[in-house]
Design an enzyme around this catalytic site. Structure first.
Site, PDB file in Angstrom:
ATOM      1  N   PRO A   1       0.814  -1.211   0.000  1.00 28.15           N
ATOM      2  CA  PRO A   1       0.000   0.000   0.000  1.00 28.15           C
ATOM      3  C   PRO A   1       0.851   1.266   0.000  1.00 28.15           C
ATOM      4  O   PRO A   1       1.899   1.328   0.631  1.00 28.15           O
ATOM      5  CB  PRO A   1      -0.786  -0.100   1.312  1.00 28.15           C
ATOM      6  N   PHE A   2       0.369   2.248  -0.728  1.00 29.26           N
ATOM      7  CA  PHE A   2       0.950   3.586  -0.711  1.00 29.26           C
ATOM      8  C   PHE A   2      -0.134   4.499  -0.157  1.00 29.26           C
ATOM      9  O   PHE A   2      -1.211   4.606  -0.746  1.00 29.26           O
ATOM     10  CB  PHE A   2       1.380   4.009  -2.112  1.00 29.26           C
TER      11      PHE A   2
END
Length: 127
Positions: free
Chosen positions: A2-3
């Protein structure tokens, strides 16, 4: 994988911003199968005039402390997992930072695994 992008009004302390990031990271680890050390976050403060949002939407009333959280992550999590994830973030925001749950707006952007490179120009998740 995830970013995370977190956008909020300018003026919160470094400790507040760090705690907000940790709330999101812990919820990702606990509820949506994010591995340890998979932590990539950008937390950005904005002048009040730079956050343009409705006063209310779908029964939620937003204050000047509204927080926008956008997470780009691999596709594949169930709706139930996502609902539990959203709730955990809102609950922890309220209990740990005394924030209003209405002020948490979350958007997940799901992508295919080959859309990531974690360094060296390599698509580490591409098969």
């Amino acid at each position: 994988m995830p970013f995370v992008r977190i956008d909020l009004r300018r003026g919160k302390s470094a400790e507040y911003r760090k705690t907000l990031g940790e709330i999101v990271y812990k919820a990702m680890r606990d509820l949506i199968n994010v591995p340890e050390d998979d932590k990539f976050q950008v937390i950005t403060e904005h002048d009040p005039g730079d956050l343009n949002h409705a006063e209310s939407y779908l029964g939620n009333r937003y204050s000047s402390d509204v927080v926008f959280i956008q997470i780009t992550l691999n596709a594949g999590r169930s709706t139930e997992m996502k609902k539990a994830f959203y709730k955990r973030i809102a609950d922890d925001y309220q209990s740990r930072l005394q924030g209003r749950p209405d002020d948490i707006v979350i958007n997940l952007v799901e992508v295919a695994k080959e859309n990531w490179s974690f360094g060296n120009g390599i698509a580490q998740y591409a098969s």
